[in-house]
Design an enzyme around this catalytic site. Structure first.
Site, PDB file in Angstrom:
ATOM      1  N   ASP A  49     -40.258  84.152 -10.916  1.00  0.00           N
ATOM      2  CA  ASP A  49     -40.203  84.339 -12.390  1.00  0.00           C
ATOM      3  C   ASP A  49     -39.082  83.630 -13.312  1.00  0.00           C
ATOM      4  O   ASP A  49     -38.940  83.862 -14.406  1.00  0.00           O
ATOM      5  CB  ASP A  49     -40.180  85.776 -12.541  1.00  0.00           C
ATOM      6  N   SER A  50     -38.511  83.027 -12.425  1.00  0.00           N
ATOM      7  CA  SER A  50     -37.321  82.197 -13.178  1.00  0.00           C
ATOM      8  C   SER A  50     -38.106  81.113 -14.279  1.00  0.00           C
ATOM      9  O   SER A  50     -37.346  80.576 -15.130  1.00  0.00           O
ATOM     10  CB  SER A  50     -36.223  81.121 -12.297  1.00  0.00           C
ATOM     11  N   ASP A  88     -43.757  85.477  -7.489  1.00  0.00           N
ATOM     12  CA  ASP A  88     -42.899  86.543  -8.101  1.00  0.00           C
ATOM     13  C   ASP A  88     -43.809  87.590  -8.676  1.00  0.00           C
ATOM     14  O   ASP A  88     -44.731  87.209  -9.593  1.00  0.00           O
ATOM     15  CB  ASP A  88     -41.964  86.240  -8.963  1.00  0.00           C
ATOM     16  N   LYS A 118     -43.335  88.351  -4.057  1.00  0.00           N
ATOM     17  CA  LYS A 118     -41.923  88.787  -4.068  1.00  0.00           C
ATOM     18  C   LYS A 118     -41.726  89.763  -5.141  1.00  0.00           C
ATOM     19  O   LYS A 118     -42.299  89.657  -5.984  1.00  0.00           O
ATOM     20  CB  LYS A 118     -40.950  87.602  -4.100  1.00  0.00           C
ATOM     21  N   GLU A 120     -38.352  92.251  -6.395  1.00  0.00           N
ATOM     22  CA  GLU A 120     -36.762  92.723  -6.339  1.00  0.00           C
ATOM     23  C   GLU A 120     -36.697  94.141  -5.933  1.00  0.00           C
ATOM     24  O   GLU A 120     -37.403  94.885  -6.518  1.00  0.00           O
ATOM     25  CB  GLU A 120     -36.291  92.187  -7.385  1.00  0.00           C
ATOM     26  N   GLU A 187     -29.451  86.983  -2.941  1.00  0.00           N
ATOM     27  CA  GLU A 187     -29.025  86.132  -4.217  1.00  0.00           C
ATOM     28  C   GLU A 187     -27.693  86.449  -4.544  1.00  0.00           C
ATOM     29  O   GLU A 187     -27.234  87.690  -4.557  1.00  0.00           O
ATOM     30  CB  GLU A 187     -29.778  86.345  -5.387  1.00  0.00           C
TER      31      GLU A 187
HETATM   32  O1  KIV Z   1     -37.287  83.520  -9.710  1.00  0.00           O
HETATM   33  C1  KIV Z   1     -36.760  82.812  -8.808  1.00  0.00           C
HETATM   34  O2  KIV Z   1     -36.984  81.506  -9.047  1.00  0.00           O
HETATM   35  C2  KIV Z   1     -36.231  83.408  -7.738  1.00  0.00           C
HETATM   36  C3  KIV Z   1     -35.226  82.422  -7.061  1.00  0.00           C
HETATM   37  C4  KIV Z   1     -34.209  82.239  -7.530  1.00  0.00           C
HETATM   38  C5  KIV Z   1     -34.958  83.178  -5.518  1.00  0.00           C
HETATM   39  O3  KIV Z   1     -36.304  84.610  -7.607  1.00  0.00           O
END
Ligand code: KIV
Length: 277
Positions: A49-50, A88, A118, A120, A187
């Site tokens: 989600d970055s 994510d 993924k 969090e 992280e």
């Molecule tokens: O969103 C993302 O790119 C991440 C990584 C930095 C692990 O969660």
């Protein structure tokens, strides 16, 4: 060193089996062309989600929607043959209840063809992780600094400096592993804590700013390529400066257009050959 002799797509059990072995190589990808370039060199591609910050210019990851993640997830799956692709789950699509998390994760899995999702969170997410993994959704955990919680922790500072914080993160990692996650992102944490977590859990730990003690590493690809100039965290190593290459190319193009050097004879249909003198 290259260890990729795999002909088939790397699966979640393949990643899980790498605990304590050759480090798991992970990067982020958001588009088909980038996924194609990375596929041969990594074990796992995360559609992180970055992308909210890196691709869309938001100032946190909170703005990303499920539809955005699905569109980018499907693009990355189309660009890969080998890497395990994980997508994510965006903020607000899984925290409310295990049932909501399952409905949204099932959409991600079905509409992208990815290998898992993924999420969090630590102990508070254990019930949801258990619910998802028991219903066919592989889960990649994420503890330590969790960017979706930026507003509750008040910034992007490294975690685990104080004993109490370190103990809570270790307990979170244990809870996520016990709930059935196949691997765990750690992280921005202190090295000793990453080492302790890696020893304590039976699943691969994938570090980002968490030291070489982890079972694998992940970076945001645009950071390592020098394509995201807004902010470079301490833990990023820039392996290329593609931002400068792009600027130089744009500058040369602009210059040639203004001087009528581009397009030249090679780029024109039916152009008269230049007269010989
Ligand atoms: O969103 C993302 O790119 C991440 C990584 C930095 C692990 O969660």
């Amino acid at each position: 060193m290259s260890v990729s002799t795999t002909a088939h797509r790397i699966t979640v059990p393949d990643i899980q089996a790498r605990k304590g072995g050759v480090p798991v190589v992970c990067l982020t990808a958001y588009t088909t062309p980038m996924a194609r370039l990375l596929d041969d060199h990594v074990d796992l591609l995360l559609v992180g989600d970055s992308l909210a910050m890196v691709v869309y210019g938001f100032d946190s990851t909170l703005a990303v929607t499920l539809d955005m993640m699905i569109a980018h997830g499907a693009a990355v799956v189309r660009g890969t043959k080998k890497a395990c692709v994980i997508v994510d789950m965006p903020f607000g699509t899984y925290q409310e209840s295990p049932q909501l998390a399952f409905r949204n994760a099932a959409r991600v899995m079905a509409e992208t063809g990815c290998g898992g999702v993924k999420v969090e969170g630590g102990a508070e997410m254990a019930e949801t992780i258990h619910f998802l993994t028991g219903r066919g959704v592989p889960v990649f955990g994420h503890v330590g600094l969790m960017p979706q919680s930026v507003h509750t922790v008040g910034g992007y500072r490294a975690r685990g400096r104080k004993n109490q914080d370190a103990a809570a993160i270790l307990a979170d990692a244990r809870a996520v592993a016990e709930a059935g996650a196949f691997a765990l992102v750690i992280e921005s944490t202190m090295e000793p804590l990453a080492r302790r977590i890696t020893k304590a859990v039976p699943i691969p730990t994938i570090g980002i700013g968490a030291s070489a003690a982890c079972d694998g590493q992940i970076l945001v690809t645009d950071d390592l390529l020098g394509l995201f100039p807004d902010f470079t965290p301490k833990f990023v190593k820039r392996y290329a400066e593609l931002g400068r290459v792009v600027e130089k190319a744009a500058e040369s193009y602009a210059d040639e257009v203004r001087r009528r050097r581009f397009p030249g004879p090679d780029q024109v249909f039916g152009a008269k050959p230049a007269k010989r003198r």
